[in-house]
Enzyme design. Sequence first.
Site, mmCIF file in Angstrom:
data_model
loop_
_atom_site.group_PDB
_atom_site.id
_atom_site.type_symbol
_atom_site.label_atom_id
_atom_site.label_comp_id
_atom_site.label_asym_id
_atom_site.label_seq_id
_atom_site.Cartn_x
_atom_site.Cartn_y
_atom_site.Cartn_z
ATOM 1 C CD GLU A 114 57.521 24.583 6.702
ATOM 2 O OE1 GLU A 114 58.677 24.695 6.209
ATOM 3 O OE2 GLU A 114 56.671 23.811 6.284
ATOM 4 C CB CYS B 32 61.615 24.513 3.923
ATOM 5 S SG CYS B 32 60.428 23.248 4.434
#
Length: 463
Positions: A230, A264
Amino acid sequence: MTKFTCTSPVDGSVYAERAVTTDADARTAFAAARRAQADWAALPIAKRADYCTAMVDAMLSMKDEIVTELAWQMGRPISQGAGELGGFEERARHMIAIAEDALAPIDVGPKEGFTRAINRVPLGVVFVLAPWNFPYLTAVNSIIPALMAGNAVVLKHAEQTFLTGERFARAAEMAGLPDGLFANIAVTHDQTAGLIRERLADQVNFTGSVGGGAAIETAAAGTFAGVGLELGGKDAAYVLADADLDFAIENLADGAFFNSGQSCCGIERIYVHADLHDAFVEGLAAFVQRSFTLDTPLDPATNLGPLVRTSAADFVRGQIDAAVAAGARACVDTSAFTRDAKGTPYMAPQVLSNVDHSMSVMTDESFGPVVGVMKVADDAEAIRLMNDSEFGLTGSLWSRDLARVEQLAPQVEAGTIFMNRCDYLDPALAWTGIRHSGRGTTLSRVGYEALTRPKSYHFRHAI
């Protein structure tokens, strides 16, 4: 490197230090995890759930200490720190609750004279590499599901937040997890790569930078261990002409500036239909100007803390300066934020208009308190610009028309598409990205697939 050092963004002091785990001790931790895993996998899922629930409860019992610790480690205001523990609990309890069903054998249907099934069995040892920006939320995405699936876990947390790893280890101890099943190690990047190359883990789950993800893939090459990545994001929002303007402004401001933009899946690009663009820019700038207090994260009145380090703030300031030099307009008066100062991690929020995709601030991950707002003529232009990115973690659409959003959402290239919200993970949904945002999935029942392997049973009855 012989020490892990957390230099606090609050005042530049050394907040905590620990000796780096030796190679021998790290290997010992992996070996102990592998020994403990077999008996753990043999436990009923309900029994694993009891242990994992106790681990979650133990972590939550440390909440007050953790909130202050987070502020010192990475600058999160104490006014917001408890929210991360709330998300930690939501994700952990959901993944515990769905485990029995998600891990159940797959019935492939009857066949005369045969018994057939596909079982989900654990991989073995899962190596979790967690980042500093949401140190509990990102780690729990893998740790609790990996344990529930019957795996052992070795955690390596970011140097900036290595105390989080110690909190997980303490919670495991308080919950009475079997010896060796969960381990926390403090190892360098080079040591991490070496441990992966030695194939000590069966699955590596990494959350962090694109460069870090590439290094993990390189280290794992030829080991045939699974890798979940990720990585970064440059998440975009599109405000349609029929959007609720005030609602979109308030929620997109939160999505862009919460955690000082260090998320993010935070909003870094906003495209606004021409009919609303000018009002949106004016309203967003005014909202940011009046709603954020930049100061020490130890003050309960603060809702915008420092970035994690000065170099991160310098990068974002450079993006803003370059954009303004190329014709962008800075819409927030930063002089009103008295703690804002070059050469420090304290940085005022900024909204940029008159931006385009020739500017770094609209294409390269900022990971800081800045957002660019760009005018679009119609849906087609908005979707084209949203997809004009190396990243693809989330996208959000702001409108009162569900049918229209349902038509547009499949055209947005990202792992999650939101309507009228952003910067949130629903643990019932798969968390995944495309392109430089990574590969693999955590959370939801789909997340269990990456933490197990299928094992088929094909029994022919006696003849």
